[in-house]
Design an enzyme around this catalytic site. Structure first.
Site, PDB file in Angstrom:
ATOM      1  N   GLY A   1       0.813  -1.209   0.000  1.00  0.00           N
ATOM      2  CA  GLY A   1       0.000   0.000   0.000  1.00  0.00           C
ATOM      3  C   GLY A   1       0.848   1.262   0.000  1.00  0.00           C
TER       4      GLY A   1
ATOM      5  N   CYS B   1      -2.411  -9.562  14.871  1.00  0.00           N
ATOM      6  CA  CYS B   1      -1.402  -9.600  13.812  1.00  0.00           C
ATOM      7  C   CYS B   1      -0.260  -8.638  14.142  1.00  0.00           C
ATOM      8  CB  CYS B   1      -2.025  -9.251  12.465  1.00  0.00           C
ATOM      9  SG  CYS B   1      -0.903  -9.501  11.066  1.00  0.00           S
TER      10      CYS B   1
ATOM     11  N   CYS C   1      -8.033  -8.999   6.219  1.00  0.00           N
ATOM     12  CA  CYS C   1      -7.340  -9.425   4.996  1.00  0.00           C
ATOM     13  C   CYS C   1      -7.763 -10.803   4.520  1.00  0.00           C
ATOM     14  CB  CYS C   1      -5.827  -9.355   5.185  1.00  0.00           C
ATOM     15  SG  CYS C   1      -5.165 -10.493   6.423  1.00  0.00           S
TER      16      CYS C   1
END
Length: 354
Positions: A11, A102, A198
């Site tokens: 990104g 995460c 995700c």
């Protein structure tokens, strides 16, 4: 020369973080964490973070910056720490936050371990947050651009991690980030920010869990708070506290999910007024910018990512759990989500709502 590993998702934010560190004179390498194969999670699109196209975007930016680029395989860790926990939390009636886990177990644990192995100095990410040192202690603060602030999902960091992490975008507005990417011809300058979890890009968590586990979660009763049956639900994992849409019921007035009775496989519905409560308990609490307080403290608390912090009092109980009492009742406090405590723009700490 100081050396930094840039965690790159493909990104625009992590790409500009890499550019800034290079401009500051750091030797940089770009890395992407390979977390899963699309086949593993039943997805045949490239709309997810860390997909093949994301890897190519990150590689393209590194090539422009003259930096080496690597992909680290963390699939086994991601399955164990993130996906399995996600499923287990839903099965136990909670609402998980996999992005927090995460960050905790992969970005700021596995990646920092790799940083030390390679004898680098910092892990750098594109998060919008700030780290400052105050005396002997590092503190985590909100980003300057409050519309992009990500401090809520970073409360689990340790002092050791804060000492070896940099967030170059913390002092910037998002518009500045895009401008830098455009000026440098980055392939992802106009790329949209990813909004979904995700590994569930279509947002259908229940379908993902059933496909992934091969289980079918049985139908049961919708009931009101008096136990009256209102209809049939389609499996207890399909509902979260505060939900109104998608119940599939014709009711005389709007009703919302209040709680899930796992033992009897019932989903309890209530009126909106009954969703509010003043207290919560949290465990697995991480005191970050301050030592664990011996006395009750005044603070502001946030119980979901996009919520504005609310005035509250926090107290560490004898068993280590933290009791948070709000000045005003809060709507739909969800087991499994995080409560994060703030003093102004400083993150005091956070834990998992019980």
């Amino acid at each position: 020369m100081k050396k930094a590993i840039i965690a790159m998702s493909g990104g625009v934010d992590s790409s500009v973080a890499a550019f800034i560190m290079k401009e500051k004179g750091y030797h940089i390498i770009g890395v992407t964490m390979k977390l899963y194969d699309n086949d593993d999670i039943g997805i045949d699109t490239e709309r997810t973070c860390c997909s093949l196209s994301d890897i190519e975007d990150a590689r393209s930016v590194c090539y422009k910056l003259g930096a080496l680029y690597y992909v680290f395989n963390f699939k086994a860790d991601f399955k164990e720490k993130i996906i399995d926990d996600f499923i287990e939390t839903y099965e136990n009636g909670g609402t998980p936050n996999p992005c927090i886990r995460c960050n905790r177990y992969l970005k700021f644990d596995k990646l920092m371990h790799r940083m030390k192995e390679l004898q680098y100095d910092y892990v750098v990410t594109g998060h919008y947050a700030r780290i400052e040192k105050k005396g002997d202690r590092y503190i985590l603060k909100k980003a300057v651009d409050l519309s992009k602030d990500q401090s809520y999902v970073l409360y689990n960091m340790t002092q050791e991690q804060l000492a070896h992490v940099q967030f170059p975008l913390g002092e910037m507005e998002k518009s500045e980030t895009r401008k830098i990417a455009e000026e440098n011809g980055f392939i992802n300058a106009d790329k949209k920010d990813s909004q979904d979890i995700c590994f569930v890009p279509n947002g259908d968590y229940a379908a993902f869990i059933e496909d992934y586990t091969g289980k079918k979660y049985p139908e049961g009763d919708f009931v009101d708070t008096s136990g009256n049956v209102l209809g049939k639900h389609k499996g207890i994992i399909r509902y979260t506290i505060g939900q109104r849409k998608g119940l599939g019921l014709a009711l005389p007035c709007p009703m919302y999910v209040k709680e899930k009775d796992l033992e009897d496989n019932k989903v309890v519905l209530c009126l909106n007024d009954e969703l509010f409560s003043k207290e919560l308990y949290a465990n697995d609490f991480n005191w970050l910018s301050i030592e664990e307080p011996k006395e009750e403290i005044r603070c502001k608390a946030r119980i979901r990512y996009n919520q504005k912090e609310q005035p509250a009092t926090a107290k560490v109980m004898e068993d280590g759990k933290v009791k948070v009492t709000f000045d005003e009742s809060q709507r739909a406090i969800c087991k499994g989500q995080a409560v994060v405590l703030y003093d102004g723009d400083v993150v005091l700490g956070g834990g998992t709502i019980l």
